[in-house]
Design a protein around this motif. Structure first.
Motif, PDB file in Angstrom:
ATOM      1  N   MET A   1       0.898  -1.187   0.119  1.00  0.00           N
ATOM      2  CA  MET A   1      -0.050   0.056   0.000  1.00  0.00           C
ATOM      3  C   MET A   1       0.983   1.374  -0.051  1.00  0.00           C
ATOM      4  SD  MET A   1      -2.602   1.145   2.719  1.00  0.00           S
ATOM      5  CE  MET A   1      -3.606   2.531   2.768  1.00  0.00           C
ATOM      6  N   LYS A   2       0.626   2.286  -0.909  1.00  0.00           N
ATOM      7  CA  LYS A   2       1.141   3.588  -0.677  1.00  0.00           C
ATOM      8  C   LYS A   2       0.515   4.489   0.221  1.00  0.00           C
ATOM      9  CE  LYS A   2       3.790   2.805  -4.575  1.00  0.00           C
ATOM     10  NZ  LYS A   2       5.107   2.752  -4.515  1.00  0.00           N
ATOM     11  N   ILE A   3       1.436   5.266   0.873  1.00  0.00           N
ATOM     12  CA  ILE A   3       1.157   6.296   1.966  1.00  0.00           C
ATOM     13  C   ILE A   3       1.739   7.371   1.659  1.00  0.00           C
ATOM     14  CG2 ILE A   3       1.221   6.877   4.539  1.00  0.00           C
ATOM     15  CD1 ILE A   3       1.711   3.989   4.958  1.00  0.00           C
ATOM     16  N   THR A   4       0.786   8.613   1.534  1.00  0.00           N
ATOM     17  CA  THR A   4       1.389  10.035   1.286  1.00  0.00           C
ATOM     18  C   THR A   4       1.114  10.874   2.411  1.00  0.00           C
ATOM     19  OG1 THR A   4       0.811   9.653  -1.045  1.00  0.00           O
ATOM     20  CG2 THR A   4       1.013  11.717  -0.393  1.00  0.00           C
ATOM     21  N   VAL A   5       2.000  11.652   2.552  1.00  0.00           N
ATOM     22  CA  VAL A   5       1.952  13.047   3.687  1.00  0.00           C
ATOM     23  C   VAL A   5       2.476  13.875   2.498  1.00  0.00           C
ATOM     24  CG1 VAL A   5       2.350  11.589   5.571  1.00  0.00           C
ATOM     25  CG2 VAL A   5       4.340  12.447   4.265  1.00  0.00           C
ATOM     26  N   GLU A   6       2.160  15.313   2.970  1.00  0.00           N
ATOM     27  CA  GLU A   6       2.417  16.360   2.549  1.00  0.00           C
ATOM     28  C   GLU A   6       2.564  17.634   3.277  1.00  0.00           C
ATOM     29  OE1 GLU A   6      -0.686  18.593  -0.026  1.00  0.00           O
ATOM     30  OE2 GLU A   6      -0.105  16.851  -0.858  1.00  0.00           O
ATOM     31  N   ALA A   7       3.259  18.506   2.996  1.00  0.00           N
ATOM     32  CA  ALA A   7       3.416  19.917   3.753  1.00  0.00           C
ATOM     33  C   ALA A   7       3.748  21.010   2.781  1.00  0.00           C
ATOM     34  CB  ALA A   7       4.203  20.034   4.977  1.00  0.00           C
ATOM     35  N   THR A   8       3.148  22.230   2.976  1.00  0.00           N
ATOM     36  CA  THR A   8       3.690  23.427   2.254  1.00  0.00           C
ATOM     37  C   THR A   8       4.513  24.182   3.100  1.00  0.00           C
ATOM     38  OG1 THR A   8       1.559  23.317   1.098  1.00  0.00           O
ATOM     39  CG2 THR A   8       2.831  25.660   1.027  1.00  0.00           C
ATOM     40  N   VAL A   9       5.670  24.535   2.353  1.00  0.00           N
ATOM     41  CA  VAL A   9       6.784  25.148   3.123  1.00  0.00           C
ATOM     42  C   VAL A   9       6.996  26.658   2.433  1.00  0.00           C
ATOM     43  CG1 VAL A   9       9.385  25.333   3.581  1.00  0.00           C
ATOM     44  CG2 VAL A   9       8.139  23.120   3.263  1.00  0.00           C
ATOM     45  N   ALA A  10       6.726  27.635   3.263  1.00  0.00           N
ATOM     46  CA  ALA A  10       6.497  29.178   2.638  1.00  0.00           C
ATOM     47  C   ALA A  10       8.310  29.535   2.597  1.00  0.00           C
ATOM     48  CB  ALA A  10       5.988  29.781   3.899  1.00  0.00           C
ATOM     49  N   ALA A  11       8.856  29.083   1.362  1.00  0.00           N
ATOM     50  CA  ALA A  11      10.147  29.252   1.120  1.00  0.00           C
ATOM     51  C   ALA A  11      10.462  29.111  -0.384  1.00  0.00           C
ATOM     52  CB  ALA A  11      10.974  28.590   1.878  1.00  0.00           C
ATOM     53  N   PRO A  12      11.435  29.686  -1.027  1.00  0.00           N
ATOM     54  CA  PRO A  12      11.789  29.395  -2.373  1.00  0.00           C
ATOM     55  C   PRO A  12      12.264  27.999  -2.231  1.00  0.00           C
ATOM     56  CG  PRO A  12      13.059  31.337  -1.445  1.00  0.00           C
ATOM     57  CD  PRO A  12      12.346  30.625  -0.280  1.00  0.00           C
ATOM     58  N   VAL A  13      11.871  27.294  -3.512  1.00  0.00           N
ATOM     59  CA  VAL A  13      12.408  25.779  -3.718  1.00  0.00           C
ATOM     60  C   VAL A  13      13.862  25.633  -3.450  1.00  0.00           C
ATOM     61  CG1 VAL A  13      12.587  26.056  -6.268  1.00  0.00           C
ATOM     62  CG2 VAL A  13      11.721  24.007  -5.151  1.00  0.00           C
ATOM     63  N   GLU A  14      14.693  26.591  -3.855  1.00  0.00           N
ATOM     64  CA  GLU A  14      16.059  26.427  -3.720  1.00  0.00           C
ATOM     65  C   GLU A  14      16.592  26.126  -2.359  1.00  0.00           C
ATOM     66  OE1 GLU A  14      15.058  28.666  -7.371  1.00  0.00           O
ATOM     67  OE2 GLU A  14      14.501  28.921  -5.402  1.00  0.00           O
ATOM     68  N   GLY A  96       5.029  26.649  -5.713  1.00  0.00           N
ATOM     69  CA  GLY A  96       3.589  27.496  -6.133  1.00  0.00           C
ATOM     70  C   GLY A  96       3.461  28.758  -5.487  1.00  0.00           C
ATOM     71  N   GLY A  97       2.408  29.490  -5.388  1.00  0.00           N
ATOM     72  CA  GLY A  97       2.033  30.765  -5.031  1.00  0.00           C
ATOM     73  C   GLY A  97       2.304  30.980  -3.522  1.00  0.00           C
ATOM     74  N   ASN A  98       2.125  29.825  -2.776  1.00  0.00           N
ATOM     75  CA  ASN A  98       2.273  30.010  -1.504  1.00  0.00           C
ATOM     76  C   ASN A  98       3.659  29.244  -0.596  1.00  0.00           C
ATOM     77  OD1 ASN A  98      -0.410  31.128  -1.014  1.00  0.00           O
ATOM     78  ND2 ASN A  98      -1.311  29.275  -1.069  1.00  0.00           N
ATOM     79  N   GLY A  99       4.573  28.900  -1.738  1.00  0.00           N
ATOM     80  CA  GLY A  99       5.706  28.258  -1.259  1.00  0.00           C
ATOM     81  C   GLY A  99       5.998  26.914  -1.936  1.00  0.00           C
ATOM     82  N   VAL A 100       6.273  25.913  -1.353  1.00  0.00           N
ATOM     83  CA  VAL A 100       6.899  24.731  -1.962  1.00  0.00           C
ATOM     84  C   VAL A 100       5.886  23.732  -1.478  1.00  0.00           C
ATOM     85  CG1 VAL A 100       8.471  22.981  -2.612  1.00  0.00           C
ATOM     86  CG2 VAL A 100       8.946  25.528  -2.563  1.00  0.00           C
ATOM     87  N   THR A 101       5.214  23.019  -2.055  1.00  0.00           N
ATOM     88  CA  THR A 101       4.372  21.488  -1.395  1.00  0.00           C
ATOM     89  C   THR A 101       5.522  20.520  -1.607  1.00  0.00           C
ATOM     90  OG1 THR A 101       2.421  22.482  -1.982  1.00  0.00           O
ATOM     91  CG2 THR A 101       2.578  20.299  -1.437  1.00  0.00           C
ATOM     92  N   VAL A 102       5.713  19.923  -0.563  1.00  0.00           N
ATOM     93  CA  VAL A 102       6.667  18.569  -0.491  1.00  0.00           C
ATOM     94  C   VAL A 102       5.695  17.532  -0.166  1.00  0.00           C
ATOM     95  CG1 VAL A 102       8.521  17.573   0.641  1.00  0.00           C
ATOM     96  CG2 VAL A 102       8.427  19.980   0.550  1.00  0.00           C
ATOM     97  N   ARG A 103       5.650  16.598  -1.107  1.00  0.00           N
ATOM     98  CA  ARG A 103       4.760  15.364  -0.913  1.00  0.00           C
ATOM     99  C   ARG A 103       5.418  14.225  -0.823  1.00  0.00           C
ATOM    100  NH1 ARG A 103       2.231  16.278  -4.908  1.00  0.00           N
ATOM    101  NH2 ARG A 103       0.492  17.597  -3.820  1.00  0.00           N
ATOM    102  N   GLU A 104       5.419  13.347   0.007  1.00  0.00           N
ATOM    103  CA  GLU A 104       6.152  12.127   0.096  1.00  0.00           C
ATOM    104  C   GLU A 104       5.274  10.843  -0.010  1.00  0.00           C
ATOM    105  OE1 GLU A 104       9.658  11.859   3.112  1.00  0.00           O
ATOM    106  OE2 GLU A 104       8.089  13.178   4.375  1.00  0.00           O
TER     107      GLU A 104
END
Length: 136
Positions: A1-14, A96-104
Motif C-alpha cells: 500500500m502507498k502512503i502519502t504525506v505532504e506539507a507546504t513550506v513558505a520558502a523558495p524551492v532552492e 507554487g504561490g504559497n511556497g513549495v508543497t513537499v509530498r512524500e
C-alpha cells in the motif's frame, strides 16, 4: 500500500531543496518528536548514491539507521530512493504561490500500522517545514 504525506513550506524551492539534501540541516529537522534526534546524516545526492541518517531517542534507549539509494533525481522537483528492504519513496517538490508543497509517497511496512506510519512521517515533514521557515 502507498502512503502519502505532504506539507507546504513558505520558502523558495532552492531553500527547501537545500534543507532536504544537506546533512547539517537534516540533523536539525529529522525527528518525529522532541524526545528523538538525528545524530548523524550523510548524503551522496546522485543516482546510485546513498544516504543515511542515524535516529535515536535522546535518552539513548533505542535508535535505528534510515538509509537508502537514490534512483531518480530531478533538481528542485523530485527525489526517488529505495530503502534496504526494497520499499520505494518518492519525494516531490512543487513550487507554487504559497511556497513549495513537499509530498512524500512511500510503500508501507508490516511492523507498524498504516496510521502510525502516516503520523510519524507527517510529524517529521512538519518539523522540516518549521525548520526551513525558521531559517528565513
Amino acid at each position: 500500500m502507498k502512503i502519502t504525506v505532504e506539507a507546504t513550506v513558505a520558502a523558495p524551492v532552492e531553500d527547501v531543496w537545500r534543507a532536504w539534501t544537506t546533512p547539517a540541516d537534516i540533523k536539525r529537522w529529522n525527528a518525529a518528536s522532541d524526545d528523538w534526534h538525528t545524530t548523524s546524516a550523510t548524503v551522496d545526492l546522485r543516482i546510485g548514491g546513498t544516504f543515511s541518517s542515524r535516529m535515536e531517542a535522546k535518552d539513548g534507549s533505542i535508535g535505528f539507521d534510515f538509509a537508502g539509494t537514490y534512483t531518480r533525481i530531478v533538481e528542485h522537483e523530485l527525489i526517488e530512493y529505495s530503502l534496504g528492504d526494497g520499499r520505494v519513496v518518492l519525494v516531490e517538490f512543487a513550487a507554487g504561490g504559497n511556497g513549495v508543497t513537499v509530498r512524500e509517497t512511500f510503500d508501507d511496512e508490516p511492523t507498524h500500522s498504516v496510521e502510525q506510519q502516516r503520523q510519524g512521517w507527517q510529524a517529521i515533514l512538519s518539523n522540516f517545514a518549521r525548520h526551513v521557515e525558521a531559517g528565513r
